[in-house]
Design a protein around this motif. Sequence first.
Motif, mmCIF file in Angstrom:
data_model
loop_
_atom_site.group_PDB
_atom_site.id
_atom_site.type_symbol
_atom_site.label_atom_id
_atom_site.label_comp_id
_atom_site.label_asym_id
_atom_site.label_seq_id
_atom_site.Cartn_x
_atom_site.Cartn_y
_atom_site.Cartn_z
ATOM 1 N N SER A 184 0.844 -1.196 0.000
ATOM 2 C CA SER A 184 0.000 0.000 0.000
ATOM 3 C C SER A 184 0.873 1.238 0.000
ATOM 4 O O SER A 184 1.938 1.282 0.618
ATOM 5 C CB SER A 184 -1.006 -0.001 1.150
ATOM 6 O OG SER A 184 -0.378 -0.152 2.364
ATOM 7 N N VAL A 185 0.420 2.225 -0.753
ATOM 8 C CA VAL A 185 1.139 3.493 -0.884
ATOM 9 C C VAL A 185 0.359 4.513 -0.063
ATOM 10 O O VAL A 185 -0.799 4.820 -0.377
ATOM 11 C CB VAL A 185 1.236 3.919 -2.364
ATOM 12 C CG1 VAL A 185 2.034 5.210 -2.482
ATOM 13 C CG2 VAL A 185 1.880 2.813 -3.204
ATOM 14 N N LYS A 199 1.207 10.217 -3.486
ATOM 15 C CA LYS A 199 0.797 8.802 -3.404
ATOM 16 C C LYS A 199 0.370 8.280 -4.761
ATOM 17 O O LYS A 199 0.764 7.194 -5.178
ATOM 18 C CB LYS A 199 -0.401 8.626 -2.460
ATOM 19 C CG LYS A 199 -0.093 8.692 -1.007
ATOM 20 C CD LYS A 199 -1.347 8.490 -0.170
ATOM 21 C CE LYS A 199 -2.391 9.567 -0.392
ATOM 22 N NZ LYS A 199 -1.944 10.916 -0.093
ATOM 23 N N THR A 200 -0.484 9.040 -5.448
ATOM 24 C CA THR A 200 -1.013 8.575 -6.730
ATOM 25 C C THR A 200 0.091 8.543 -7.783
ATOM 26 O O THR A 200 0.164 7.602 -8.584
ATOM 27 C CB THR A 200 -2.191 9.457 -7.172
ATOM 28 O OG1 THR A 200 -3.180 9.410 -6.141
ATOM 29 C CG2 THR A 200 -2.796 8.972 -8.466
ATOM 30 N N SER A 244 2.021 5.332 -6.882
ATOM 31 C CA SER A 244 1.319 4.062 -7.088
ATOM 32 C C SER A 244 1.046 3.808 -8.575
ATOM 33 O O SER A 244 1.194 2.678 -9.049
ATOM 34 C CB SER A 244 0.027 4.002 -6.268
ATOM 35 O OG SER A 244 -0.809 5.075 -6.566
ATOM 36 N N THR A 245 0.669 4.836 -9.331
ATOM 37 C CA THR A 245 0.375 4.614 -10.752
ATOM 38 C C THR A 245 1.651 4.350 -11.549
ATOM 39 O O THR A 245 1.676 3.467 -12.420
ATOM 40 C CB THR A 245 -0.367 5.821 -11.375
ATOM 41 O OG1 THR A 245 0.387 7.018 -11.138
ATOM 42 C CG2 THR A 245 -1.753 5.989 -10.787
ATOM 43 N N LEU A 261 -4.225 -2.855 -9.360
ATOM 44 C CA LEU A 261 -4.069 -1.531 -8.750
ATOM 45 C C LEU A 261 -5.440 -1.144 -8.195
ATOM 46 O O LEU A 261 -6.425 -1.112 -8.936
ATOM 47 C CB LEU A 261 -3.600 -0.511 -9.795
ATOM 48 C CG LEU A 261 -3.524 0.945 -9.323
ATOM 49 C CD1 LEU A 261 -2.487 1.141 -8.216
ATOM 50 C CD2 LEU A 261 -3.206 1.885 -10.491
ATOM 51 N N ASP A 309 -7.466 1.758 -6.184
ATOM 52 C CA ASP A 309 -7.494 3.106 -5.613
ATOM 53 C C ASP A 309 -8.507 3.094 -4.473
ATOM 54 O O ASP A 309 -9.721 3.077 -4.695
ATOM 55 C CB ASP A 309 -7.876 4.140 -6.681
ATOM 56 C CG ASP A 309 -7.688 5.574 -6.172
ATOM 57 O OD1 ASP A 309 -7.479 5.750 -4.948
ATOM 58 O OD2 ASP A 309 -7.749 6.506 -6.998
ATOM 59 N N ASP A 367 -8.636 5.418 -2.114
ATOM 60 C CA ASP A 367 -8.953 6.767 -1.650
ATOM 61 C C ASP A 367 -10.353 7.099 -2.168
ATOM 62 O O ASP A 367 -10.520 7.913 -3.076
ATOM 63 C CB ASP A 367 -7.901 7.751 -2.179
ATOM 64 C CG ASP A 367 -8.053 9.137 -1.562
ATOM 65 O OD1 ASP A 367 -8.950 9.320 -0.725
ATOM 66 O OD2 ASP A 367 -7.282 10.031 -1.944
ATOM 67 N N ALA A 420 -6.563 7.923 -9.310
ATOM 68 C CA ALA A 420 -5.580 7.126 -10.062
ATOM 69 C C ALA A 420 -6.055 6.879 -11.499
ATOM 70 O O ALA A 420 -5.243 6.722 -12.407
ATOM 71 C CB ALA A 420 -5.325 5.799 -9.350
ATOM 72 N N TYR A 434 -11.418 1.046 -8.628
ATOM 73 C CA TYR A 434 -11.457 2.110 -7.620
ATOM 74 C C TYR A 434 -12.858 2.288 -7.076
ATOM 75 O O TYR A 434 -13.845 2.007 -7.748
ATOM 76 C CB TYR A 434 -10.895 3.420 -8.164
ATOM 77 C CG TYR A 434 -11.715 4.141 -9.221
ATOM 78 C CD1 TYR A 434 -11.622 3.799 -10.554
ATOM 79 C CD2 TYR A 434 -12.549 5.201 -8.859
ATOM 80 C CE1 TYR A 434 -12.351 4.481 -11.519
ATOM 81 C CE2 TYR A 434 -13.278 5.894 -9.812
ATOM 82 C CZ TYR A 434 -13.175 5.534 -11.145
ATOM 83 O OH TYR A 434 -13.891 6.201 -12.097
ATOM 84 N N ASP A 484 -3.546 2.328 -3.557
ATOM 85 C CA ASP A 484 -3.399 3.770 -3.383
ATOM 86 C C ASP A 484 -4.291 4.133 -2.198
ATOM 87 O O ASP A 484 -5.521 4.089 -2.296
ATOM 88 C CB ASP A 484 -3.840 4.489 -4.673
ATOM 89 C CG ASP A 484 -3.477 5.976 -4.674
ATOM 90 O OD1 ASP A 484 -2.843 6.441 -3.717
ATOM 91 O OD2 ASP A 484 -3.836 6.657 -5.662
#
Lengths: 119, 284
Positions: B4-5, B14-15, B18-19, B31, B33, B35, B41, B133, B163
């Motif tokens: 996890s970022v 962070k994004t 992570s991306t 991946l 997201d 958030d 993301a 996400y 993320d």
Amino acid sequence: MKVAISAKGTDLNSDVDPRFGRAAFLIIVDPETLEFEAVDNSANVSSFKGAGIQAATMVHDRGASVLMTGYCGPKAFQTLQVAGIKVVSDVSGTVMEALERLKSGSVEYLETANAEAHW
Amino acid sequence: MIISVASGKGGTGKTTVSTNLAASLDRPLKLLDCDVEEPNAHLFIKPEHLVSKIESTFVPVIDEQRCTGCRKCADLCQFNALAVIGDKVLVFPELCHSCEGCRLICPEQAVEEGHRELGTIETGVWKHVSFSYGRLRVGEAMSPPLINRVQSLIEPDDLVIIDAPPGTSCPAINAMKVSDFVLLVTEPTPFGLHDLVLTVEAVRQLSIPCGLVINRADIGNDELYHYARREGLPILLEIPFQRTIAEIYSRGGLLVEQSPEWRTRFCQLFASILQAAAEAEVSQ
């Protein structure tokens, strides 16, 4: 008839607490005889959410038919409405002064909540 | 392996991390997201054919015919989502945490299953990345239930990059707690350090190994570096404060797609994460 008033202290000379759900005390008083009881509301003061709902339930359980306070949010107001309890808002001064206002008839009852919900 | 970022402070990158990490690798991965209050993301990893699924959670519905007003449900509820006035039960669904305790305790089986919409989960594919996400419903106050739904897409043996939302409260903890390694993105400013210290404390409570990515590494002061050394936190990547990087980001581009050099650095970051995670496992 009994009246509930949100208060900062435990007697009739205490100031009205403008908050309802998180008031320090709720004073339940008979306006004719001035017989009263101060209910400690500290459990609600620190509650995570829904303090107004709990306080409204308590006011109903103690048999009050009018609530006098400063602000009343939507969830508390909804609960009070179901319980048939009338609400006077924007009350300030002491508990005794609030009672005198009520007895003189110079109060208006709230039609909707007068404060936003808290998150 | 779940990475996890995260970061204490918002807007640290962070994004970006992570991306770019997801895009740099040449193997299938997920991946996520998490958030969910502000997912972004998807602005960088642009998946095709997004499928949207509505997620909802349990809230009580009272059968008034069966309810006797005994109050057991309202007394049990720790969130005041139920109130009993006389023989009428009031439900405040937005306060409900979906524990279903009211259903279990009701002696009359008067509590039925209702639903509150949490939001949606969008899922799509971009190259080797299976991307999902969460998007929290506007007005929904609790994000952890939707974060948990996004994470339920993880299968054993998946390589996953999460993320996470910023901060150290329930949403961030929920996003991080399932992971094997936490990559903390920070910046060498007083704000960056202050919030990093809080996050490191939280991650240590969770007993998850962590390492740092320092973004805008050439601004601010040395305090962050002193802290990292004192605490034995490995610095796995530094990203300078460069106009070209900001331009790529502001156009929704990926650094690793535009620069082979950065692709190599993000691949090295992944290798460093694997190494740091393995070392942490050995020392445990």
